[in-house]
Design an enzyme around this catalytic site. Structure first.
Site, PDB file in Angstrom:
ATOM      1  N   HIS A 172       4.766  -3.943 -14.101  1.00 12.30           N
ATOM      2  CA  HIS A 172       5.916  -3.031 -14.216  1.00 12.30           C
ATOM      3  C   HIS A 172       7.116  -3.788 -14.784  1.00 12.30           C
ATOM      4  O   HIS A 172       7.315  -4.965 -14.494  1.00 12.30           O
ATOM      5  CB  HIS A 172       6.288  -2.460 -12.843  1.00 12.30           C
ATOM      6  CG  HIS A 172       5.234  -1.595 -12.241  1.00 12.30           C
ATOM      7  ND1 HIS A 172       4.228  -2.094 -11.447  1.00 12.30           N
ATOM      8  CD2 HIS A 172       5.029  -0.257 -12.318  1.00 12.30           C
ATOM      9  CE1 HIS A 172       3.445  -1.097 -11.062  1.00 12.30           C
ATOM     10  NE2 HIS A 172       3.907   0.029 -11.575  1.00 12.30           N
ATOM     11  N   TYR A 178      10.105  -3.346 -13.807  1.00 12.24           N
ATOM     12  CA  TYR A 178      11.024  -3.680 -12.704  1.00 12.24           C
ATOM     13  C   TYR A 178      10.656  -4.983 -12.000  1.00 12.24           C
ATOM     14  O   TYR A 178      11.463  -5.554 -11.272  1.00 12.24           O
ATOM     15  CB  TYR A 178      11.134  -2.535 -11.683  1.00 12.24           C
ATOM     16  CG  TYR A 178       9.860  -2.176 -10.954  1.00 12.24           C
ATOM     17  CD1 TYR A 178       9.321  -2.984  -9.967  1.00 12.24           C
ATOM     18  CD2 TYR A 178       9.205  -0.977 -11.246  1.00 12.24           C
ATOM     19  CE1 TYR A 178       8.163  -2.638  -9.298  1.00 12.24           C
ATOM     20  CE2 TYR A 178       8.054  -0.616 -10.589  1.00 12.24           C
ATOM     21  CZ  TYR A 178       7.537  -1.450  -9.623  1.00 12.24           C
ATOM     22  OH  TYR A 178       6.384  -1.098  -8.970  1.00 12.24           O
ATOM     23  N   GLU A 179       9.454  -5.468 -12.245  1.00  8.81           N
ATOM     24  CA  GLU A 179       9.073  -6.754 -11.660  1.00  8.81           C
ATOM     25  C   GLU A 179       9.724  -7.913 -12.403  1.00  8.81           C
ATOM     26  O   GLU A 179       9.634  -9.061 -11.956  1.00  8.81           O
ATOM     27  CB  GLU A 179       7.549  -6.920 -11.703  1.00  8.81           C
ATOM     28  CG  GLU A 179       6.819  -5.944 -10.784  1.00  8.81           C
ATOM     29  CD  GLU A 179       5.309  -6.004 -10.989  1.00  8.81           C
ATOM     30  OE1 GLU A 179       4.656  -6.795 -10.291  1.00  8.81           O
ATOM     31  OE2 GLU A 179       4.789  -5.271 -11.842  1.00  8.81           O
ATOM     32  N   SER A 200      -0.608   4.593  -8.423  1.00  6.48           N
ATOM     33  CA  SER A 200      -0.678   5.093  -7.043  1.00  6.48           C
ATOM     34  C   SER A 200      -1.180   6.534  -7.063  1.00  6.48           C
ATOM     35  O   SER A 200      -0.757   7.333  -7.882  1.00  6.48           O
ATOM     36  CB  SER A 200       0.702   5.059  -6.395  1.00  6.48           C
ATOM     37  OG  SER A 200       1.221   3.763  -6.445  1.00  6.48           O
ATOM     38  N   MET A 203       8.464   4.991 -12.998  1.00  6.63           N
ATOM     39  CA  MET A 203       8.864   3.651 -13.457  1.00  6.63           C
ATOM     40  C   MET A 203       7.800   2.961 -14.311  1.00  6.63           C
ATOM     41  O   MET A 203       7.787   1.730 -14.414  1.00  6.63           O
ATOM     42  CB  MET A 203       9.195   2.774 -12.247  1.00  6.63           C
ATOM     43  CG  MET A 203      10.255   3.351 -11.337  1.00  6.63           C
ATOM     44  SD  MET A 203      10.494   2.346  -9.864  1.00  6.63           S
ATOM     45  CE  MET A 203      11.500   3.447  -8.835  1.00  6.63           C
ATOM     46  N   SER A 204       6.896   3.731 -14.899  1.00 11.29           N
ATOM     47  CA  SER A 204       5.831   3.079 -15.685  1.00 11.29           C
ATOM     48  C   SER A 204       5.422   3.951 -16.861  1.00 11.29           C
ATOM     49  O   SER A 204       6.194   4.807 -17.307  1.00 11.29           O
ATOM     50  CB  SER A 204       4.621   2.811 -14.774  1.00 11.29           C
ATOM     51  OG  SER A 204       4.007   4.026 -14.390  1.00 11.29           O
ATOM     52  N   HIS A 257       9.127   4.049  -0.229  1.00 10.95           N
ATOM     53  CA  HIS A 257       7.834   3.660  -0.795  1.00 10.95           C
ATOM     54  C   HIS A 257       6.714   4.097   0.154  1.00 10.95           C
ATOM     55  O   HIS A 257       5.609   4.423  -0.286  1.00 10.95           O
ATOM     56  CB  HIS A 257       7.813   2.146  -1.031  1.00 10.95           C
ATOM     57  CG  HIS A 257       6.613   1.670  -1.792  1.00 10.95           C
ATOM     58  ND1 HIS A 257       6.235   2.191  -3.019  1.00 10.95           N
ATOM     59  CD2 HIS A 257       5.692   0.719  -1.510  1.00 10.95           C
ATOM     60  CE1 HIS A 257       5.144   1.581  -3.444  1.00 10.95           C
ATOM     61  NE2 HIS A 257       4.788   0.690  -2.545  1.00 10.95           N
ATOM     62  N   ALA A 283       2.353   7.315 -10.177  1.00 14.21           N
ATOM     63  CA  ALA A 283       3.034   8.100  -9.140  1.00 14.21           C
ATOM     64  C   ALA A 283       4.416   8.435  -9.678  1.00 14.21           C
ATOM     65  O   ALA A 283       5.026   7.622 -10.370  1.00 14.21           O
ATOM     66  CB  ALA A 283       3.155   7.286  -7.871  1.00 14.21           C
ATOM     67  N   ASN A 324       6.408  12.591  -4.239  1.00 17.39           N
ATOM     68  CA  ASN A 324       7.614  12.947  -3.476  1.00 17.39           C
ATOM     69  C   ASN A 324       8.497  13.809  -4.367  1.00 17.39           C
ATOM     70  O   ASN A 324       8.340  13.809  -5.591  1.00 17.39           O
ATOM     71  CB  ASN A 324       8.388  11.671  -3.085  1.00 17.39           C
ATOM     72  CG  ASN A 324       8.760  10.845  -4.305  1.00 17.39           C
ATOM     73  OD1 ASN A 324       7.912  10.166  -4.899  1.00 17.39           O
ATOM     74  ND2 ASN A 324      10.009  10.918  -4.701  1.00 17.39           N
ATOM     75  N   HIS A 353      -1.656  -2.784  -5.793  1.00 16.98           N
ATOM     76  CA  HIS A 353      -2.052  -2.902  -7.198  1.00 16.98           C
ATOM     77  C   HIS A 353      -2.845  -4.196  -7.324  1.00 16.98           C
ATOM     78  O   HIS A 353      -2.289  -5.284  -7.386  1.00 16.98           O
ATOM     79  CB  HIS A 353      -0.838  -2.952  -8.110  1.00 16.98           C
ATOM     80  CG  HIS A 353      -0.049  -1.675  -8.126  1.00 16.98           C
ATOM     81  ND1 HIS A 353      -0.205  -0.722  -9.104  1.00 16.98           N
ATOM     82  CD2 HIS A 353       0.872  -1.189  -7.293  1.00 16.98           C
ATOM     83  CE1 HIS A 353       0.596   0.292  -8.863  1.00 16.98           C
ATOM     84  NE2 HIS A 353       1.271   0.033  -7.771  1.00 16.98           N
TER      85      HIS A 353
HETATM   86  N1  HPA Z   1      11.429   7.980  -8.689  1.00 13.08           N
HETATM   87  C1  HPA Z   1      10.962   7.002  -9.499  1.00 13.08           C
HETATM   88  N2  HPA Z   1       9.719   6.551  -9.442  1.00 13.08           N
HETATM   89  C2  HPA Z   1       8.905   7.086  -8.524  1.00 13.08           C
HETATM   90  C3  HPA Z   1       9.322   8.092  -7.650  1.00 13.08           C
HETATM   91  C4  HPA Z   1      10.654   8.567  -7.737  1.00 13.08           C
HETATM   92  O1  HPA Z   1      11.094   9.462  -6.995  1.00 13.08           O
HETATM   93  N3  HPA Z   1       8.248   8.392  -6.854  1.00 13.08           N
HETATM   94  C5  HPA Z   1       7.232   7.595  -7.270  1.00 13.08           C
HETATM   95  N4  HPA Z   1       7.610   6.794  -8.270  1.00 13.08           N
END
Ligand code: HPA
Length: 277
Positions: A82, A84-85, A29, A209-210, A245, A112, A233, A60
């Site tokens: 990912h 988490y998927e 992202s 997360m990646s 998100h 991201a 963020n 994606h």
């Molecule tokens: N935490 C985890 N993964 C993320 C975040 C976050 O704040 N922002 C974008 N991916």
């Protein structure tokens, strides 16, 4: 599928295009707009590459491009699997093993991330100097892979020369490129404020997360690695805002031109470095 052979997939890729890039870029992202700068030669859907994952996260796409970015031949992966998927780590890292089998020598990973460092602002970029694997498992765990090291040294996971190129590319692109340590969690929930405070004390500057599984597999395969985060963020508890998100996607959209320029200038500098000019 989990026992898919990277060499089979690499052989399939070699039939797609005559280009033989040594640089591959994984788009996260904040970086997908790089596709607008890519002179596409050919593309192939992940679904057509044996063993490749089918990404499920919106935004994606799941396509691999052959093309030229900043006049440099590149492979661009739009979409990643990912953890988490629910994918096993073997599938999360499969694409990287295919790239290595294809003949790629240099890998730029993008993502991201949430800003943990209090000096970071949403919309900044961060070049990774190192990482902390907080995913709860080691992505290299499993049967030994013949020809590959079992106990991989991660002292210089993120190549110092490629990182230098990122900083030069950042300057040319006139964007604020920070540097720091990326801490990887498994997700998919965002962190609690207490976790983010703990991560700051552990030495993290950003959380996401990646990237870490891919970087580790790439090092095992002997690839040089660089990685850059779009700080979409501030991590939980750092700003009074709740996380969503939507915010991640909005920031990614706001800075998409900067992200694309960074990757294009990086690719161009990479070619100059390789050609010795
Ligand atoms: N935490 C985890 N993964 C993320 C975040 C976050 O704040 N922002 C974008 N991916």
């Amino acid at each position: 599928m989990d026992s898919a052979n990277p060499r089979t997939a690499a052989a399939r890729l070699k039939k797609v295009s005559t280009l033989r890039p040594t640089l591959a870029i994984v788009l996260g992202s904040g970086f997908h707009h790089a596709l607008a700068e890519l002179r596409v030669d050919r593309k192939i859907a992940y679904a057509k590459i044996p063993g490749f994952p089918k990404p499920t996260v919106s935004g994606h796409a799941g396509e691999l491009y052959f093309g030229e970015l900043g006049k440099t031949p590149v492979l661009v992966l739009s979409g990643r699997a990912h953890f988490y998927e629910g994918h096993p780590m073997a599938r999360v890292t499969f694409a990287v093993r295919v790239l290595a089998a294809f003949g790629v020598t240099d890998l730029l990973l993008t993502n991201a991330a949430g800003g943990v460092n209090k000096h970071f602002r949403a919309g900044d970029f961060m070049a990774l100097t190192d990482h902390i694997n907080f995913m709860g498992t080691n992505p290299l765990r499993g049967p030994a892979i013949s020809g590959l090291r079992r106990f991989v040294d991660l002292t210089d996971t993120y190549d110092v020369r490629l990182r230098e190129l990122l900083f030069r590319a950042g300057k040319i692109s006139r964007l604020k490129l920070r540097r720091g340590v990326y801490l990887a969690v498994s997700g998919p929930s965002y962190e609690t404020p207490a976790e983010v405070r703990a991560f700051a004390r552990l030495g993290a500057d950003a959380v996401g997360m990646s990237t870490v599984p891919e970087a580790m597999a790439a090092r095992q395969c002997g690839l040089r690695v660089a990685a850059v985060s779009c700080i979409t963020n501030l991590a939980a508890g750092i700003s009074p805002e709740k996380l969503s998100h939507t915010e991640v996607l909005e920031t990614a959209e706001r800075v998409k031109n900067s992200g694309a320029a960074l990757l294009k200038n990086f690719a161009q500098l990479y070619r100059e470095l390789k050609n010795g000019s």
